[in-house]
Design a protein around this motif. Structure first.
Motif, PDB file in Angstrom:
ATOM      1  N   VAL A 191       0.695  -1.071   0.129  1.00 60.73           N
ATOM      2  CA  VAL A 191      -0.052   0.285   0.040  1.00 60.73           C
ATOM      3  C   VAL A 191       0.812   0.635   0.018  1.00 60.73           C
ATOM      4  O   VAL A 191       1.891   1.527   0.832  1.00 60.73           O
ATOM      5  N   GLU A 230       1.054  -7.304  -6.136  1.00 58.98           N
ATOM      6  CA  GLU A 230       0.478  -6.475  -6.079  1.00 58.98           C
ATOM      7  C   GLU A 230       0.816  -4.500  -5.482  1.00 58.98           C
ATOM      8  O   GLU A 230       0.759  -5.067  -4.640  1.00 58.98           O
ATOM      9  N   HIS A 232      -1.227  -1.216  -4.384  1.00 59.53           N
ATOM     10  CA  HIS A 232      -2.399  -0.122  -4.288  1.00 59.53           C
ATOM     11  C   HIS A 232      -2.046   1.388  -3.841  1.00 59.53           C
ATOM     12  O   HIS A 232      -1.276   1.479  -2.909  1.00 59.53           O
ATOM     13  N   TRP A 233      -2.782   2.131  -4.503  1.00 58.09           N
ATOM     14  CA  TRP A 233      -2.150   3.139  -3.799  1.00 58.09           C
ATOM     15  C   TRP A 233      -3.572   4.079  -3.581  1.00 58.09           C
ATOM     16  O   TRP A 233      -4.747   4.028  -4.211  1.00 58.09           O
ATOM     17  N   VAL A 234      -4.220   4.396  -2.368  1.00 55.61           N
ATOM     18  CA  VAL A 234      -5.538   4.519  -0.884  1.00 55.61           C
ATOM     19  C   VAL A 234      -4.985   6.247  -1.628  1.00 55.61           C
ATOM     20  O   VAL A 234      -3.899   6.778  -0.528  1.00 55.61           O
ATOM     21  N   VAL A 264      -7.909  -2.290   0.839  1.00 53.03           N
ATOM     22  CA  VAL A 264      -7.274  -3.920  -0.224  1.00 53.03           C
ATOM     23  C   VAL A 264      -7.482  -5.240   0.491  1.00 53.03           C
ATOM     24  O   VAL A 264      -7.671  -5.908  -0.022  1.00 53.03           O
ATOM     25  N   GLU A 268      -9.167  -8.390  -1.122  1.00 53.41           N
ATOM     26  CA  GLU A 268      -8.201  -9.781  -0.980  1.00 53.41           C
ATOM     27  C   GLU A 268      -9.286 -10.651  -0.203  1.00 53.41           C
ATOM     28  O   GLU A 268      -8.526 -12.029  -1.121  1.00 53.41           O
ATOM     29  N   PRO A 307     -10.720  -0.371  -6.119  1.00 58.62           N
ATOM     30  CA  PRO A 307      -9.830   0.707  -6.878  1.00 58.62           C
ATOM     31  C   PRO A 307     -10.220   0.466  -8.858  1.00 58.62           C
ATOM     32  O   PRO A 307     -10.687  -0.552  -9.107  1.00 58.62           O
ATOM     33  N   PHE A 309      -8.377  -0.338 -11.772  1.00 60.74           N
ATOM     34  CA  PHE A 309      -6.639  -1.143 -12.123  1.00 60.74           C
ATOM     35  C   PHE A 309      -6.199  -0.068 -13.360  1.00 60.74           C
ATOM     36  O   PHE A 309      -6.847  -0.007 -14.073  1.00 60.74           O
ATOM     37  N   TRP A 320      -8.083   6.278  -5.770  1.00 58.29           N
ATOM     38  CA  TRP A 320      -7.980   4.113  -5.204  1.00 58.29           C
ATOM     39  C   TRP A 320      -7.135   3.877  -6.792  1.00 58.29           C
ATOM     40  O   TRP A 320      -7.984   3.717  -7.417  1.00 58.29           O
ATOM     41  N   SER A 321      -6.425   3.019  -6.975  1.00 55.55           N
ATOM     42  CA  SER A 321      -5.187   2.634  -8.198  1.00 55.55           C
ATOM     43  C   SER A 321      -4.847   1.665  -7.771  1.00 55.55           C
ATOM     44  O   SER A 321      -4.336   1.320  -6.551  1.00 55.55           O
ATOM     45  N   ALA A 322      -5.037   0.473  -8.050  1.00 54.24           N
ATOM     46  CA  ALA A 322      -3.959  -0.241  -8.488  1.00 54.24           C
ATOM     47  C   ALA A 322      -3.788  -1.025  -9.966  1.00 54.24           C
ATOM     48  O   ALA A 322      -3.561  -1.110 -10.480  1.00 54.24           O
TER      49      ALA A 322
END
Length: 352
Positions: A191, A230, A232-234, A264, A268, A307, A309, A320-322
């Motif tokens: 993260v 993986e 994740h940007w939050v 996240v 998951e 998110p 993606f 939120w990007s992943a």
């Protein structure tokens, strides 16, 4: 019976949140890395009894290093971020640390850069100080071997997914490395906040804040990008929603990075029912009482948050990007083999 308070509070409490979702809730996670690093430095003679240990911190590493120095009768000097609040400042001072808090800067990048420049000046003036380099020295990987052992003891050979902030790389990355060395089938989900350069989001600005402790506005040399499956940007606002949901649903009072990670981790767990998903909650929520928890009446429902993606960091966007990171290298590095693979020194208890 524990010999010191730091030993008593370092071990996380493992709590089941759902069928396959768990949280490892730390009082202050970096106590592990600070204690093990200091023990190793003393054992190998890099530092002598009574030495002065120096570092920069936005909060929980300062507390961890002050406790380690207190345990081993060492001197502690902290160049502190503007995010260090009065409660923590008082604890550091009473523990015997010298704390120099920098003036507020316009951005975290300026804040971190100024703190590093101040450390360099202190080292020139006091060459006998030892800079702990929490952002750069692999010695901080050592402390998390016992946490990996704790997780192995609890879950055995069950497939695991580990979720947590990247930060300096010596918490999520270290636990993943120790778990994989022990044979665990592990997915590592990191993260990051927007604005952090470690995984290529430095071109984006979060109108809330860049989340201290899990992001890097300067290069952190001990981040091992190839450990992560993986990313994740939050955003800050989503992190607030995650913090409040974690407390409201499960009674877990944890910091802002834990709120980001909860979004996240619960996703998951839903997508990977065959895996045990463990969220690393690095600290308590006390220093976020006003900035985060006071917003509980207006926070978003996390059930509606998902998110976006992306295939490339250039396509990242708030909130939120992943990205399927797939254990690739550093996006900032020159050449495909940077950084070179490195093996951390074995922790003292595993040196046989």
């Amino acid at each position: 019976m524990y010999a010191h308070y730091a030993d008593a509070i370092k071990t996380p409490q493992l709590i089941r949140l759902d069928d396959n979702l768990f949280v490892a809730r730390f009082e202050s996670m970096k106590i592990y890395s600070a204690l093990a690093a200091v023990e190793q430095l003393l054992a190998e003679g890099t530092i002598e009894p009574g030495a002065t240990l120096l570092d920069s911190s936005s909060g929980i590493y300062a507390y961890a290093l002050a406790l380690a120095c207190h345990k081993y009768a060492l001197h502690c000097y902290i160049v502190a971020s503007k995010t260090v609040d009065r409660s923590l400042m008082l604890q550091l001072q009473i523990l015997g640390a010298t704390v120099e808090q920098v003036q507020p800067m316009a951005s975290l990048k300026l804040d971190q850069s100024f703190r590093v420049a101040r450390i360099q000046q202190l080292l020139r003036d006091n060459p006998r100080m030892h800079w702990m380099q929490q952002y750069h020295d692999d010695i901080h990987y050592l402390g998390y071997a016992p946490v990996a052992e704790q997780l192995r003891g609890e879950f055995g050979d069950a497939p695991l997914s580990l979720v947590g902030g990247v930060g300096s790389g010596c918490s999520t990355g270290a636990m993943a490395q120790w778990l994989r060395e022990a044979g665990s089938d592990l997915r590592l989900l990191g993260v990051q906040p927007f604005g952090s350069m470690s995984f290529g989001a430095e071109h984006l600005h979060d109108p809330g804040i860049i989340i201290a402790g899990i992001g890097s506005s300067i290069a952190f040399r001990n981040v091992r990008h190839r450990l992560y499956d993986e990313m994740h940007w939050v955003s800050f606002e989503h992190g607030v929603a995650g913090c409040i949901a974690l407390l409201r649903r499960h009674g877990v009072f944890a910091g802002l990075s834990s709120g980001c990670g909860f979004l996240v981790a619960q996703r998951e767990a839903a997508l990977q029912p065959q895996r045990r998903v463990v969220l690393l909650a690095a600290d308590t929520g006390h220093r976020y009482a006003e900035a985060v928890f006071a917003q509980h009446e207006h926070s978003a429902d996390i059930a509606a948050l998902q998110p976006q993606f992306v295939d490339d960091t250039g396509a990242l966007s708030l909130p939120w990007s992943a990205m399927a990171w797939q254990r690739r290298g550093d996006p900032q590095a020159q050449g495909p083999d940077w950084p070179p693979p490195r093996t951390p020194r074995r922790p003292p208890h595993a040196a046989n």
